[in-house]
Design a protein around this motif. Structure first.
Motif, PDB file in Angstrom:
ATOM      1  N   ARG A   1       1.817   2.139  -3.437  1.00 39.01           N
ATOM      2  CA  ARG A   1       0.719   2.763  -4.198  1.00 39.01           C
ATOM      3  C   ARG A   1       0.408   4.164  -3.681  1.00 39.01           C
ATOM      4  N   GLU A   2       0.486   4.325  -2.359  1.00 35.31           N
ATOM      5  CA  GLU A   2       0.079   5.603  -1.755  1.00 35.31           C
ATOM      6  C   GLU A   2       1.218   6.135  -0.878  1.00 35.31           C
TER       7      GLU A   2
ATOM      8  N   GLU B   1       1.906   8.821   0.385  1.00 34.21           N
ATOM      9  CA  GLU B   1       1.566   9.722   1.505  1.00 34.21           C
ATOM     10  C   GLU B   1       1.395   8.934   2.810  1.00 34.21           C
ATOM     11  N   ARG B   2       1.108   7.640   2.678  1.00 33.63           N
ATOM     12  CA  ARG B   2       0.957   6.813   3.886  1.00 33.63           C
ATOM     13  C   ARG B   2       2.305   6.618   4.597  1.00 33.63           C
TER      14      ARG B   2
ATOM     15  N   ARG C   1       0.833  -1.200   0.000  1.00 38.18           N
ATOM     16  CA  ARG C   1       0.000   0.000   0.000  1.00 38.18           C
ATOM     17  C   ARG C   1       0.874   1.259   0.000  1.00 38.18           C
ATOM     18  N   TRP C   2       2.027   1.197   0.688  1.00 33.24           N
ATOM     19  CA  TRP C   2       2.956   2.335   0.683  1.00 33.24           C
ATOM     20  C   TRP C   2       3.441   2.630  -0.736  1.00 33.24           C
TER      21      TRP C   2
END
Lengths: 545, 324
Positions: free
Chosen positions: B109-110, B112-113, B106-107
């Motif tokens: 892909r995103e 900002e996380r 997920r990091w």
């Protein structure tokens, strides 16, 4: 508490870790630069030139190339230890920091201060002596002979005399002071230019020698020497210089490796001056810069040894060296039989003498300021530790350099220069200079070997934590090099020809080490009773709460 | 000894220990807490840049964990070995985070996380540190003054403000003793890295000037300003090229301190001026009557550099740079 994420910016992601935007995230320094500094510090041209002659005369049965390989093997292990300990403690002040942080300030002052600061004062005298007698005097004499220019021969002769040596010492001192005060930008620039110019000259001379057969060399040599009034000079040299057994001896080769190591023990001089750079924490980079410089230097020296032995002949090297040492009146050569001269003669044209001159001048020039730079860096850290007066740490606001430290260093080199120039016996005292250096470096390497056990918190999981089985690499490499240093010290103390086994060499060592011990004891007492400070706080490890 | 105690009691003498730029190093912080006892200091000052720069994910894959650390990718099957690794990472000043594979994906892909997790980890760690500090020091009476630096995000101020016992003194004037006062400014002049707490030289001068106005007696004042004075020898950093590469193998350095700080010291002439920011520029220099100190930082080596200072009436009675 809920974090405010508005300002967190991820600046880089590298190898599975994430770095946020923050100060100090810089890219690499040029490894080539660091490598150049270390190659120049060992200086295979100037130091190597002297070593060939010394080995051949001292140990005629030694294999020159094998001596460099053996010395190179041990010094490569030394370079590995430096690469690892520099990665663990990338500090300005190099050896002093490594020794004091592992063994304490007393050991750091006694050995590293002696090596990096006190001995560098003497080193400037040696620089001047070498500049006069190995660079200026012989090349001017050769060029004077070629061009029939008496004034060049006279100037060359003057350089070999007392005032010429004194002038050379002052020139080296002034050059070093100017470069260090002017700023390191100039130092870096000059060093880089000198390295490439000298390196190009070396390449030309190596290639020329490579394509010169022994018979051709003899013919060139005799032809060259006839312009100095000596016919059949090669044969005359052999017959006058005496014969000796040049059959291979492993023992003499091992002893010759000691002399070879005098050139090869400085692969990590960059640790002294570039230690603060973040990338010095990278073991790989340090290995490239330090081990790379070491392997390059001893590999090339071994190659030159093969070339010179094959082209010139070991008997000739022995005989000409012997003649030179027994006095100029016995010597058909106008100059010492050093590497530059032999290379230049291989080419049989004045241009090759010029190339040799430029090569020696360029590579010689670059080492004059090295010692001063390292000495002032170590002095700065010692001033911060309150062992030396705080003035040594002061940086001049106009030049951004430690002018006071450079000034003191420069002033101290003047008596050393006078001694070298006008005290004919002084050089004999300084023969043990190299033994002192290798011993002090041995203490640094010992610090590296025990570092995993003395500073486990810093070692474990850190940059230097590489193991073979369960044993740290730094300990294995360090132990082998320290064993070599012990061998060197024992041989030096028991073999007259290595220099220390005489009262002059021992007096020299005693004076230098004694001075350093006095500095430490004085500082400790002064700080305790005058400033009410315990200077051991500067390096004693704090307990972890 | 009795004289020293009497002078400490009547406020004419104070012993302090200053360390700065810990950058998330757990072991350095724990050493800071022990420094009061080791060096006999009654006040500990932790200068700016207390937060780390790197997040190190330890990724759980089934019954094992993988982590890229010290340039190598390693796999661990023993949870105790993972704990050891976490300790190593924390001691070096990085933040270890235990995550699942799905979170790492997920990091990717995103991104900002990652920033979110980073900021949360920094805040949590500073909070833990402050609680530990209070626990260890409260009973001893030793004070711990903490001020952020240009690399610390503003979330740090919020954590410090809520911390028990600890004195969060950014942008304030603090009484060190009845006689001695200290002003604290964690901001820096602009850096090439565009860090969270930067401002122009003019703004920095204003911040210092405002606080200096609150000082009663400048001859007994201490400046605790993160960025060192310009061209003082405490602000020499390796010269960089435009793309942040180090010039000349680091042999050449340039002054990067603040002109506003230099002018303030020259104008107000406090007794002592404490700085950090430039890790490699450790030293102590005199600027007029002011003793200016940058103890430097080698936090990644698990070594706490600092300065012991004993202040008397209008004088620095003694000082010593330390590396413990």
């Amino acid at each position: 508490m809920e974090a405010n994420t508005a300002s967190t910016q991820i600046a880089a992601s590298s190898g599975g870790t994430y770095a946020r935007k923050s100060s100090g995230l810089v890219k690499d320094f040029s490894q080539l630069d660091a490598w150049i500094y270390n190659v120049i510090a060992m200086n295979l041209v100037v130091n190597g030139a002297l070593t060939f002659g010394i080995i051949t005369v001292t140990y005629p049965r030694a294999s020159l190339w094998l001596a460099f390989l053996i010395g190179g093997f041990f010094c490569t292990l030394e370079a590995v230890v430096y690469a690892l300990i520099t990665a663990a403690m990338p500090r300005s002040g190099g050896d002093y920091v490594f020794q004091s942080r592992v063994f304490g300030g007393a050991v750091g002052t006694l050995f590293a201060f002696t090596f990096a600061c006190v001995a560098q004062v003497v080193a400037m005298g040696i620089n001047g002596f070498v500049f006069a007698t190995v660079i200026m005097s012989p090349f001017l004499a050769l060029l004077g002979g070629i061009y029939h220019a008496n004034w060049m021969i006279e100037v060359g002769t003057w350089f070999a005399g007392k005032w010429g040596i004194f002038f050379s010492c002052l020139f080296c001192t002034a050059f070093a002071a100017a470069i260090n005060i002017k700023g390191l930008k100039w130092y870096a620039l000059i060093q880089r230019i000198c390295f490439w110019v000298g390196g190009a000259c070396l390449l030309v001379l190596l290639v020329t020698t490579l394509f010169t057969s022994h018979d051709t060399f003899v013919s060139h040599y005799n032809s060259f020497m006839s312009s100095f009034g000596t016919e059949n000079a090669y044969q005359v040299t052999l017959s006058s210089g005496g014969s000796t057994d040049t059959s291979f001896s492993l023992w003499q080769t091992l002893l010759a490796a000691i002399i070879a190591s005098y050139v090869l023990i400085y692969p990590a001089w960059s640790a002294m001056q570039a230690g603060e750079v973040r990338q010095a924490k990278s073991v790989r980079r340090n290995l490239n810069a330090m081990v790379g410089a070491e392997v390059f230097t001893f590999g090339l020296l071994a190659l030159i040894a093969v070339l010179i032995t094959h082209t010139v002949g070991q008997h000739f090297l022995y005989a000409s060296g012997n003649l030179f040492l027994s006095g100029a009146e016995n010597n058909p050569l106008p100059v010492p039989p050093f590497l530059g001269f032999l290379f230049a003669v291989a080419g049989k044209a004045a241009i090759f003498v010029w190339i040799g001159f430029v090569m020696f001048f360029a590579w010689g020039l670059t080492i004059f300021s090295n010692g001063a730079l390292g000495a002032t860096r170590a002095a700065l850290v010692m001033a911060q530790d309150r062992i030396l007066p705080s003035a040594f740490a002061k940086v001049n606001p106009r030049t951004h350099t430690p002018v006071f430290a450079i000034g003191v260093y420069t002033l101290l080199t003047i008596p050393a220069s006078i001694a070298f120039a006008f005290w004919s016996n002084f050089a004999s005292y300084t023969i043990s200079y190299f033994i002192m250096n290798i011993t002090a470096i041995g203490v640094t390497i010992l610090a590296g070997a025990v570092f995993p056990f003395r500073r486990p918190l810093l070692f474990k999981g850190g940059a230097a934590d590489h193991r073979i089985g369960r044993v740290p690499v730094i300990t294995i490499a360090g132990a082998i090099f320290v064993a070599f240093v012990i061998f060197v010290d024992v041989m030096a103390l028991t073999h007259d020809e290595l220099g220390v086994n005489g009262s002059n060499g021992l007096i020299f060592l005693g004076v230098l080490f004694g001075f350093s011990a006095l500095v430490y004891i004085t500082a400790r007492l002064y700080r305790r009773f005058h400033d009410h400070i315990d200077i051991s706080a500067a390096y004693s490890e704090l307990p972890v709460e | 000894m009795f004289r020293k105690r009497r002078e400490e009691e009547d406020g004419s003498r104070v012993s302090l220990f200053f360390a700065t730029d810990l950058h998330g190093s757990e072991v350095c912080y724990r050493k800071l807490l022990s420094a009061a006892r080791a060096y006999g200091a009654s006040i500990l000052i932790m200068g700016g840049d207390c937060t780390g720069k790197t997040l190190v994910p330890i990724v759980q894959r089934g019954d094992s964990w993988t982590c890229r650390w010290s340039g190598e990718e390693k796999t661990y099957v023993d949870s105790r070995a993972v704990e050891e690794l976490e300790k190593e990472v924390k001691n070096s000043g990085s933040y270890p985070v235990l995550v699942g594979e799905d979170e790492v994906e997920r990091w990717e892909r995103e991104p900002e996380r990652i920033a979110e997790r980073f900021s949360q980890t920094m805040a949590d760690t500073v909070g833990d540190w402050m609680r530990l500090g209070a626990e260890r020091l409260e009973s001893t009476g030793v004070r711990l003054i903490v001020t952020p630096g240009n690399d610390d995000e503003f979330v740090v101020d919020e954590v410090l403000a809520e911390a028990p016992y600890i004195e969060a003194d950014e942008g304030k004037v603090t009484a060190l003793s009845e006689r001695h006062q200290m002003l604290s400014v964690g901001w820096s002049n602009p850096t090439p890295w565009d860090t969270p707490r930067e401002c122009s030289e003019e703004e920095l001068a204003e911040k210092i000037q405002r606080l200096a106005g609150e000082i009663d007696d400048m001859s007994n004042a201490v400046f605790n300003i993160h960025v060192p004075p310009y061209d003082s020898g405490l602000d020499s950093a390796p010269e960089l090229t435009d793309d942040f590469s180090v010039r000349n193998a680091g042999v050449t350095s340039v002054p990067v301190g603040s002109t506003a700080v230099r002018e303030a010291i020259e104008e107000y002439q406090p007794l002592l001026s404490l700085h950090g920011h430039i890790h490699e520029s450790r030293g102590a220099v005199s600027i007029g009557r002011t003793l200016a100190i940058n103890p430097g930082s080698i936090y990644a080596e698990a070594t706490l550099q600092g300065a012991i200072c004993e202040l008397g009436a209008g004088e620095v009675r003694k000082y010593q740079l330390t590396a413990g």
